[in-house]
Enzyme design. Structure first.
Site, mmCIF file in Angstrom:
data_model
loop_
_atom_site.group_PDB
_atom_site.id
_atom_site.type_symbol
_atom_site.label_atom_id
_atom_site.label_comp_id
_atom_site.label_asym_id
_atom_site.label_seq_id
_atom_site.Cartn_x
_atom_site.Cartn_y
_atom_site.Cartn_z
ATOM 1 N N GLY A 209 0.803 -1.218 0.000
ATOM 2 C CA GLY A 209 0.000 0.000 0.000
ATOM 3 C C GLY A 209 0.834 1.264 0.000
ATOM 4 N N THR A 210 1.844 1.293 0.823
ATOM 5 C CA THR A 210 2.669 2.500 0.928
ATOM 6 C C THR A 210 3.342 2.819 -0.400
ATOM 7 O OG1 THR A 210 3.035 2.051 3.268
ATOM 8 C CG2 THR A 210 4.583 3.557 2.197
ATOM 9 N N GLN B 123 -8.140 -0.620 2.246
ATOM 10 C CA GLN B 123 -9.114 -1.243 3.160
ATOM 11 C C GLN B 123 -10.343 -1.781 2.423
ATOM 12 O OE1 GLN B 123 -8.900 -1.866 6.425
ATOM 13 N NE2 GLN B 123 -6.881 -0.928 6.617
ATOM 14 N N THR C 296 13.305 -7.007 -9.644
ATOM 15 C CA THR C 296 12.795 -8.350 -9.906
ATOM 16 C C THR C 296 11.484 -8.562 -9.157
ATOM 17 O OG1 THR C 296 15.022 -9.179 -10.225
ATOM 18 C CG2 THR C 296 13.328 -10.821 -9.709
ATOM 19 N N CYS D 212 -1.635 7.289 23.350
ATOM 20 C CA CYS D 212 -1.170 8.154 24.429
ATOM 21 C C CYS D 212 -0.090 7.512 25.280
ATOM 22 C CB CYS D 212 -2.328 8.585 25.307
ATOM 23 S SG CYS D 212 -2.313 10.355 25.662
HETATM 24 C C1 LIG Z 1 -2.413 -0.561 5.545
HETATM 25 C C2 LIG Z 1 -2.733 0.651 4.758
HETATM 26 C C3 LIG Z 1 -1.772 1.271 3.939
HETATM 27 C C4 LIG Z 1 -0.346 0.807 3.890
HETATM 28 O O1 LIG Z 1 -0.213 -0.444 3.277
HETATM 29 P P1 LIG Z 1 1.156 -1.283 3.484
HETATM 30 O O2 LIG Z 1 0.974 -2.460 2.601
HETATM 31 O O3 LIG Z 1 1.179 -1.649 4.932
HETATM 32 O O4 LIG Z 1 2.283 -0.428 3.093
HETATM 33 C C5 LIG Z 1 -2.162 2.363 3.189
HETATM 34 N N1 LIG Z 1 -3.406 2.831 3.226
HETATM 35 C C6 LIG Z 1 -4.365 2.277 4.006
HETATM 36 C C7 LIG Z 1 -5.754 2.835 3.993
HETATM 37 C C8 LIG Z 1 -4.061 1.173 4.810
HETATM 38 O O5 LIG Z 1 -4.989 0.640 5.573
#
Ligand SMILES: *Cc1c(COP(=O)(O)O)cnc(C)c1O
Length: 402
Positions: A71-72, A179, A237, A325
């Site tokens: 995702g990142t 998500q 790769t 926190c």
């Molecule tokens: C988990 C998440 C990411 C990051 O994904 P990774 O695979 O952990 O890098 C980005 N956006 C949302 C909404 C996420 O829930």
């Protein structure tokens, strides 16, 4: 002790069928897909079949799917890749205040490199307002990035309306659907989505693999340089076991989504209804209806979410909290604050995200334990005695840096 996992928005277990297939592509079928010999051809074929399955899950064509490390990376590639490739057209990007840090921190980076970013506010349900989006658009706007569904409170955004508006204005529309993929039916054509990020480990594939959908014709440039992999857009790769597993997970999600969602929604609604019925002074966070099937997020007034988490963990229940926190950072969730929650209320939040492995029995156990823990923590809270006069104020006294 029995352990129950209620943190599926953080990560999911890998499906057994997915894991078995991955093992095959780590041991026997290990060739480099770029090699011309039979070992290479074997894995190339598997990668391309996975691409077809991932494409089918969101109604894209296989050529519009680019494998990433998750995702990142997908969010980084979408934002930086589109921004830098289109900077002659404009330098303005629109996103929301409730995005994942993979989006927010990438936007901050782009701000340091000559772009301006508008962060749309949200209402009390974490929904953006189309009016705000329309008003934010300028002749410099090149990209709108709005998440499909929020990872903390589960709210699902008006993606179709956003896609239509972006299309009408000739602006690219990216959505972080990490998500949503596997939980929401997604048709990128119908929704007018230009770019979409997904991550394997949020829908029963492995960590470290994902995909970015890029509609054919979108102008984008690479952010990682090297070989010509993924049609010159993502050098390196291929993570063959991960990719093959992602394809299998996409196939399973496509096949089982409706049944799985109905099941998980049933559990979720029972959890929400029971908490509201059994525990006083609670607030459901996120949209009451337009939310992810497995997302439960409550604020329990007069207590700290972190204490709640630790007490649940002692009983074998793994959940998550919107406040950190006591775990290093003193900041409550940026999402809850953007929704207008005052610090005390944001601090008392608990996120329970259900998955297909959860059972009715898990839920019942949790619903039996939770009221006892809440009662115990409240009885120790100096605020609770004066519950009738409780007036949340901002900022929070336990956030020492404020
Ligand atoms: C988990 C998440 C990411 C990051 O994904 P990774 O695979 O952990 O890098 C980005 N956006 C949302 C909404 C996420 O829930």
């Amino acid at each position: 002790m029995k352990r129950i996992y209620f943190d599926h928005s953080a990560t999911t277990p890998v499906d057994r069928e997915v894991a078995e297939l991955m093992l095959e592509y780590m041991t026997d079928k290990f060739g480099n897909p770029s090699s011309v010999h039979s070992f290479g051809r074997e894995t190339r074929k598997a990668v391309e079949e996975a691409r077809e399955k991932v494409a089918a899950l969101i109604n894209a064509t296989p050529k519009e799917i680019f494998f990433t490390s998750g995702g990142t990376e997908g969010d980084n590639l979408a934002l930086k890749g589109v921004a830098f490739a289109n900077r002659k057209k404009g330098n303005h990007i629109i996103t929301t205040a409730i995005e994942h840090h993979a989006i927010l921190h990438t936007c901050e980076y782009l701000e340091k490199h000559g772009f301006t970013v508008t962060y749309l506010p949200v209402d009390e349900n974490a929904m953006i307002r189309m009016e705000d989006l329309k008003n934010a658009i300028t002749d410099q706007t090149i990209l709108i990035s709005v998440m499909f569904a929020n990872n903390e409170v589960g709210t699902i955004q008006p993606i179709k309306e956003i896609g239509q508006l972006a299309k009408d204005k000739g602006i690219y529309f990216h959505t972080d659907a990490v998500q949503a993929v596997g939980s929401c039916p997604i048709d990128v054509k119908e929704l007018n989505i230009d770019l979409l990020t997904m991550a394997g480990h949020k829908f029963y594939a492995s960590k470290g693999v994902g995909a970015l959908y890029i509609r054919r014709g979108v102008k984008i440039e690479e952010i990682q340089h090297g070989g010509g992999h993924e049609r010159n857009l993502r050098a390196g790769t291929e993570n063959v076991p991960g990719i093959v597993g992602l394809g299998k997970a996409a196939e399973i999600a496509n096949r089982d989504m409706e049944k799985k969602n109905a099941y998980i929604k049933g559990l979720r609604d029972k959890v929400i209804a029971t908490i509201m019925e059994k525990i006083p002074h609670v607030k459901l966070n996120g949209h009451p209806d337009l939310r992810l099937p497995g997302n439960v997020n409550f604020s329990f007034l007069y207590i700290e979410g972190e204490s709640l988490l630790l007490n649940l963990d002692m009983k074998g229940i793994a959940a998550s909290s919107g406040s950190a926190c006591t775990s290093g950072s003193l900041d409550p969730s940026h999402v809850l604050l953007a929704m207008g929650l005052v610090h005390e209320v944001a601090h008392g939040s608990l996120r329970v995200t259900l998955g297909r492995g959860n059972t009715e029995e898990d839920i019942n156990y949790f619903l039996e334990i939770l009221p006892e823990i809440v009662e115990k923590l409240r009885s120790m809270s100096p605020l609770y005695g004066s519950a009738a006069e409780f007036k949340p104020s901002n900022p929070c006294s336990s956030c020492h840096h404020h």
